[in-house]
Scaffold this active site. Sequence first.
Site, PDB file in Angstrom:
ATOM      1  N   GLU A  76       0.812  -1.223   0.000  1.00  0.00           N
ATOM      2  CA  GLU A  76       0.000   0.000   0.000  1.00  0.00           C
ATOM      3  C   GLU A  76       0.844   1.271   0.000  1.00  0.00           C
ATOM      4  O   GLU A  76       0.368   2.344   0.395  1.00  0.00           O
ATOM      5  CB  GLU A  76      -0.970   0.010   1.191  1.00  0.00           C
ATOM      6  CG  GLU A  76      -2.003  -1.091   1.179  1.00  0.00           C
ATOM      7  CD  GLU A  76      -2.981  -1.045  -0.005  1.00  0.00           C
ATOM      8  OE1 GLU A  76      -2.822  -0.212  -0.910  1.00  0.00           O
ATOM      9  OE2 GLU A  76      -3.885  -1.892  -0.008  1.00  0.00           O
ATOM     10  N   HIS A  95      -2.755   2.062   8.607  1.00  0.00           N
ATOM     11  CA  HIS A  95      -3.787   1.325   7.867  1.00  0.00           C
ATOM     12  C   HIS A  95      -4.006  -0.012   8.574  1.00  0.00           C
ATOM     13  O   HIS A  95      -3.040  -0.715   8.861  1.00  0.00           O
ATOM     14  CB  HIS A  95      -3.327   1.107   6.428  1.00  0.00           C
ATOM     15  CG  HIS A  95      -4.158   0.119   5.667  1.00  0.00           C
ATOM     16  ND1 HIS A  95      -5.528   0.197   5.590  1.00  0.00           N
ATOM     17  CD2 HIS A  95      -3.817  -0.981   4.958  1.00  0.00           C
ATOM     18  CE1 HIS A  95      -5.977  -0.813   4.871  1.00  0.00           C
ATOM     19  NE2 HIS A  95      -4.962  -1.553   4.484  1.00  0.00           N
ATOM     20  N   HIS A  97      -6.831  -3.602   9.168  1.00  0.00           N
ATOM     21  CA  HIS A  97      -8.016  -4.383   8.808  1.00  0.00           C
ATOM     22  C   HIS A  97      -8.721  -4.727  10.114  1.00  0.00           C
ATOM     23  O   HIS A  97      -9.098  -5.871  10.351  1.00  0.00           O
ATOM     24  CB  HIS A  97      -7.639  -5.663   8.070  1.00  0.00           C
ATOM     25  CG  HIS A  97      -7.038  -5.465   6.709  1.00  0.00           C
ATOM     26  ND1 HIS A  97      -6.739  -6.512   5.876  1.00  0.00           N
ATOM     27  CD2 HIS A  97      -6.692  -4.326   6.033  1.00  0.00           C
ATOM     28  CE1 HIS A  97      -6.223  -6.028   4.743  1.00  0.00           C
ATOM     29  NE2 HIS A  97      -6.172  -4.702   4.814  1.00  0.00           N
ATOM     30  N   TYR A 116     -19.224  11.642  20.813  1.00  0.00           N
ATOM     31  CA  TYR A 116     -18.322  12.786  20.627  1.00  0.00           C
ATOM     32  C   TYR A 116     -16.889  12.385  20.304  1.00  0.00           C
ATOM     33  O   TYR A 116     -16.120  13.178  19.749  1.00  0.00           O
ATOM     34  CB  TYR A 116     -18.388  13.721  21.836  1.00  0.00           C
ATOM     35  CG  TYR A 116     -17.713  13.217  23.086  1.00  0.00           C
ATOM     36  CD1 TYR A 116     -16.349  13.396  23.277  1.00  0.00           C
ATOM     37  CD2 TYR A 116     -18.447  12.580  24.091  1.00  0.00           C
ATOM     38  CE1 TYR A 116     -15.729  12.938  24.423  1.00  0.00           C
ATOM     39  CE2 TYR A 116     -17.835  12.113  25.230  1.00  0.00           C
ATOM     40  CZ  TYR A 116     -16.478  12.295  25.390  1.00  0.00           C
ATOM     41  OH  TYR A 116     -15.860  11.838  26.517  1.00  0.00           O
ATOM     42  N   HIS A 157     -12.574  -3.466   2.640  1.00  0.00           N
ATOM     43  CA  HIS A 157     -11.127  -3.573   2.849  1.00  0.00           C
ATOM     44  C   HIS A 157     -10.705  -3.292   4.291  1.00  0.00           C
ATOM     45  O   HIS A 157     -10.239  -4.195   4.978  1.00  0.00           O
ATOM     46  CB  HIS A 157     -10.428  -2.617   1.860  1.00  0.00           C
ATOM     47  CG  HIS A 157      -8.930  -2.679   1.906  1.00  0.00           C
ATOM     48  ND1 HIS A 157      -8.134  -2.343   0.834  1.00  0.00           N
ATOM     49  CD2 HIS A 157      -8.066  -3.013   2.897  1.00  0.00           C
ATOM     50  CE1 HIS A 157      -6.864  -2.513   1.156  1.00  0.00           C
ATOM     51  NE2 HIS A 157      -6.805  -2.896   2.410  1.00  0.00           N
ATOM     52  N   TYR A 211      -7.186  20.537  24.942  1.00  0.00           N
ATOM     53  CA  TYR A 211      -6.637  19.561  25.888  1.00  0.00           C
ATOM     54  C   TYR A 211      -5.443  18.803  25.323  1.00  0.00           C
ATOM     55  O   TYR A 211      -4.909  17.915  25.982  1.00  0.00           O
ATOM     56  CB  TYR A 211      -7.721  18.545  26.288  1.00  0.00           C
ATOM     57  CG  TYR A 211      -8.700  19.079  27.296  1.00  0.00           C
ATOM     58  CD1 TYR A 211      -8.334  19.206  28.640  1.00  0.00           C
ATOM     59  CD2 TYR A 211      -9.981  19.470  26.931  1.00  0.00           C
ATOM     60  CE1 TYR A 211      -9.224  19.702  29.566  1.00  0.00           C
ATOM     61  CE2 TYR A 211     -10.876  19.960  27.857  1.00  0.00           C
ATOM     62  CZ  TYR A 211     -10.495  20.087  29.165  1.00  0.00           C
ATOM     63  OH  TYR A 211     -11.368  20.566  30.099  1.00  0.00           O
TER      64      TYR A 211
HETATM   65 ZN   LIG Z   1      -5.143  -3.392   3.538  1.00  0.00          ZN
END
Ligand SMILES: [Zn+2]
Length: 216
Positions: A76, A95, A97, A116, A157, A211
């Site tokens: 990726e 990233h 899964h 929130y 994905h 904060y």
């Molecule tokens: Zn992936």
Amino acid sequence: MSSGNAARRAGIIAIAQELDAAGLVPNKSGNVSCRSPGGFLITPAGVPYRELAPADLVELPVHGSPAAEGPRPSSEWRMHGAIYAARAEVEAVVHTHSPQATALACTGRGIPAFHYMIALAGGDVRCTPYATFGTAELADSALRGLAGRRATLLGNHGVIAVGASLREAHSVAVEVENLAGQYLAMLAAGLEPLLLGDAELQRVIEKFADYGRLTR
Ligand SMILES: [Zn+2]
């Protein structure tokens, strides 16, 4: 390896191993990167997270391709590079899964602003249409999903989360998984959440900034 990059490499490995231990990157899925003097550093393809060593991480130019030799970057790398090219404020990309968010992404649904804590993501979380892993199409789609946000679901994905630091991108990814689990629980119960309005979300975003919640 500059000392700055040594710290970056250690930071990426720490985050990758935390994600792995928490079950958010099953079966060597997912990848982690951060900006570096040469562009960005990213986790390699095919190395189990528990075995990651600093030299396994791959440095790539923001606009460019991996070298033909040496360790191979995560498949990726295009998606990470496109984000660094388009989003000057982003210093790190995570990233995953992660199971609950990925389940939701497989229905094509994003996460509405029912709690929130979604302010960590900058607002409601979209879900992009499916695109094949590793492609420029997926990179473009991720950028659209991330517009004005720190996270998006990637259709069929997983999740992509960004931040001003590795720790921040990690927090966003963890919160997206948490919120996805809450949303799935509501859907499973046949209930629809009450949503927070834009003005309230903006208020929370400002309080988080006060904060330092978004810079740790
Ligand atoms: Zn992936």
